[in-house]
Design an enzyme around this catalytic site. Structure first.
Site, PDB file in Angstrom:
ATOM      1  N   ASP A 100       0.852  -1.197   0.000  1.00 13.67           N
ATOM      2  CA  ASP A 100       0.000   0.000   0.000  1.00 13.67           C
ATOM      3  C   ASP A 100       0.885   1.243   0.000  1.00 13.67           C
ATOM      4  O   ASP A 100       2.102   1.161   0.248  1.00 13.67           O
ATOM      5  CB  ASP A 100      -0.927   0.017   1.224  1.00 13.67           C
ATOM      6  CG  ASP A 100      -0.154   0.091   2.545  1.00 13.67           C
ATOM      7  OD1 ASP A 100       0.865  -0.634   2.666  1.00 13.67           O
ATOM      8  OD2 ASP A 100      -0.536   0.863   3.428  1.00 13.67           O
ATOM      9  N   GLU A 166       0.158  -0.877   5.814  1.00 15.19           N
ATOM     10  CA  GLU A 166       1.254  -0.303   6.594  1.00 15.19           C
ATOM     11  C   GLU A 166       1.106   1.203   6.785  1.00 15.19           C
ATOM     12  O   GLU A 166       1.371   1.730   7.859  1.00 15.19           O
ATOM     13  CB  GLU A 166       2.600  -0.610   5.919  1.00 15.19           C
ATOM     14  CG  GLU A 166       3.796  -0.425   6.845  1.00 15.19           C
ATOM     15  CD  GLU A 166       4.342   0.989   6.888  1.00 15.19           C
ATOM     16  OE1 GLU A 166       5.115   1.292   7.809  1.00 15.19           O
ATOM     17  OE2 GLU A 166       3.993   1.826   6.012  1.00 15.19           O
TER      18      GLU A 166
HETATM   19 MN    MN Z   1       7.230   2.089   4.199  1.00  9.34          MN
HETATM   20 MN    MN Z   2       5.613   4.922   4.529  1.00 11.74          MN
END
Ligand code: MN
Ligand code: MN
Length: 443
Positions: A100, A166
Site C-alpha cells: 500500500d 502499513e
Molecule cells: Mn514504508
Molecule cells: Mn511509509
C-alpha cells in the site's frame, strides 16, 4: 568462501528495463490504504503481487484479516504470504514489505502524475510508492526472476509477508504475525525488511537502531461552547492561549527540550562514540537536499547526526479543535487538543519520560492561574518501527533492516522517487544478502 554472484548480477543488469516496467505497473495501481474509496485498488494490488510471485513459481496464499476496526464496512486487504523453495538443507529467510502507499494528488504539487511512473534523464523514477515500498517489494520478486533467468540456484528458502495496511497503522498485522510465528514462519532463520532509507546518497547502510516515540496529547477546555471574540474576548480564560503558552515551554527554537530531568535520563556520550561520527559518509549538503531547505539547526554533520540518532527530540505536531481554514474567523475555540511527541533514546524509560512530562506540565499549568481544565495524556509509546519488534518476538530471530532507497527519495511527500541505480543495485544488494546469509554462521 564468497558466493559467486556475477551471473546473477549480470542478469539483473540485463533485466533493467523489464524491472522498470514491472515497477511502472505496480505504481499505476492506486493502492492508497488510508482512503476508503481506494480499497478495491489496494486489494487489486495484493492480487497483483500474488500473481507476480505465482508466475515465478512461488506457493502463494492470500490471507484475509477481516473487517477494518472503526470502518467496519471495509474489508482489510489480504496479507500476501509466499514461499519460494522448501529445501531442508537451506536457510529460510523471511522478508517483509508493504504494497500500500500514501495518498497522492497531482494538485498537491507533484511535477508529474503521481501514479504514472516517470523516469527523467538522471534515471530518477518519480511515482507514489516507488521507494515506499513498492520498489523494495519488487526487489525481492526481481531477485527470484533474475535467478531463474540466469539459471542460478536460489541460495535460500524465501518466505514473503507483504501487507496492504502499513501506511494506515498495519491494522491486524501484529496479531497475524504473532499467530503465524509458530506456523507459517516457524522455519525462519532470519528476517530482512527493506522499508527504510540510506543515510545519504552514495553508500548503502544497515539500520540497527531507531529512536522510540512517546506521543502525548494536551487537552484544554473551559467554555461550554465556541465563543465570539467580540463579545467574550478578554473576559473568559481562553483554552487556545493556555495551550500555546504551555506548548512553548516544552522546547525552544534550537530544538532543546526544556522539561527538567529529561537530559539526565540520556546515556552519556563516550569518547569512543564521539570519535565514530567523523568517518561517516554524510555531508550537510546531503542533509539540506533531504530537508528541501537549508534550515538546519546544527552547523556540522557530527552535531546533526548525534541529534538525529542519539539525543531525544520534542516535536509539536498539531492542534485539534482550533480554527484552521483560510480567512479571518473571530472564534474562540472552547476546547483544544495539542499533540506533541518525544523521540526517545537508550536509557530513557517510557514511564520516566511520562512522569517528567506530566509533572512539568501540571506545575506550569498551575502558574497560569487559569480556570480552564488541563489534561496531559500519553497517546502511545513504542521503542521503534513496531512491526520490526513483532517479527523479532514472533520468530525469535534477528531482524535486519536493509534499505534500497536513498535519503533524497521523499517518501510520503510530493515527487517521491527511487533512483534507477538504487533500484537495480539495490536488487543486487538484497540478492547478495541472500547468498551471504545462506553461508555465514547466523549467531
Ligand atoms: Mn514504508
Ligand atoms: Mn511509509
Amino acid at each position: 568462501m564468497a558466493p559467486q554472484l556475477d551471473p546473477f548480477f549480470q542478469k539483473v543488469d540485463e533485466l533493467k528495463q523489464p524491472f522498470i516496467e514491472r515497477l511502472r505497473e505496480a505504481v499505476a495501481i492506486q493502492s492508497v490504504s488510508a482512503q476508503a474509496e481506494s480499497r478495491p485498488d489496494v486489494v487489486k494490488m495484493g492480487h497483483w503481487v500474488a500473481d507476480q510471485l505465482k508466475t515465478l513459481g512461488a506457493e502463494v496464499e492470500l490471507r484475509e484479516l477481516g473487517k477494518e476496526p472503526g470502518r467496519e464496512h471495509l474489508d482489510l486487504p489480504p496479507v500476501v504470504l509466499a514461499r519460494y523453495g522448501s529445501d531442508p538443507k537451506k536457510r529460510t529467510i523471511l522478508v517483509y514489505g508493504h504494497y500500500d502507499v500514501q495518498p497522492a494528488e497531482k494538485e498537491d504539487g507533484w511535477a508529474t502524475e503521481p501514479f504514472d511512473l516517470t523516469v527523467d534523464e538522471q534515471g530518477r523514477m518519480f511515482g507514489r510508492g516507488s521507494t515506499d515500498d513498492k520498489g523494495p517489494v519488487l526487489g525481492w520478486i526481481n531477485i527470484i526472476d533474475a535467478h531463474k533467468q540466469a539459471g542460478v540456484e536460489f541460495p535460500v528458502n524465501l518466505l514473503c509477508c507483504f501487507e496492504g495496511m502499513e501506511e494506515f497503522g498495519s491494522l491486524g498485522l501484529e496479531e497475524f504475525v504473532k499467530a503465524e510465528g509458530p506456523k507459517y514462519f516457524k522455519d525462519t532463520d532470519a528476517v530482512c525488511i527493506s522499508d527504510n532509507y540510506w543515510l545519504g546518497t552514495e553508500k548503502p547502510c544497515l539500520t540497527y537502531g531507531l529512536r522510540g516515540c512517546n506521543y502525548y496529547s494536551l487537552t484544554i477546555s473551559g467554555p461550554g461552547q465556541d465563543l465570539h471574540s467580540g463579545v467574550f474576548g478578554g473576559t473568559a480564560h481562553e483554552p487556545m492561549t493556555d495551550l500555546v503558552t504551555l506548548l512553548a515551554k516544552l522546547v525552544d527554537c534550537q530544538g532543546n527540550i526544556l522539561i527538567p530531568g529529561i537530559k539526565e535520563l540520556i546515556a552519556p556520550v563516550t569518547d569512543d562514540e564521539q570519535g565514530l561520527y567523523d568517518a561517516i559518509t554524510y555531508s550537510m549538503d546531503d542533509f539540506h537536499i533531504s530537508l528541501g531547505s537549508e534550515t538546519s539547526i546544527m552547523p556540522t554533520k557530527e552535531g546533526t547526526l548525534m541529534r538525529r540518532w542519539r539525543f531525544p527530540s520534542l516535536s509539536i505536531h498539531g492542534v485539534e479543535g482550533a480554527y484552521s481554514a483560510p480567512g479571518c474567523k473571530t472564534v474562540i475555540p472552547a476546547k483544544v487538543l495539542g499533540k506533541f511527541s518525544i523521540r526517545t533514546v537508550p536509557n530513557m524509560q517510557s514511564e520516566d519520560v511520562t512522569r517528567l512530562v506530566t509533572e512539568f506540565i501540571n506545575a506550569e499549568a498551575a502558574k497560569l492561574q487559569t480556570k480552564n481544565k488541563i489534561e496531559v495524556a500519553l497517546m502511545h509509546d513504542g521503542k521503534c518501527i513496531p512491526i520490526t519488534l513483532t517479527f523479532e518476538e514472533a520468530t525469535g530471530k534477528n531482524v535486519l533492516l536493509l534499505p534500497m532507497g536513498s535519503s533524497t527519495d521523499a517518501p510520503h511527500s510530493i515527487n517521491e522517487k527511487l533512483d534507477t541505480r538504487n533500484y537495480i543495485e539495490g536488487t543486487k544488494l538484497l540478492g547478495a544478502y541472500l547468498h551471504y546469509v545462506a553461508e555465514e554462521p547466523l549467531n
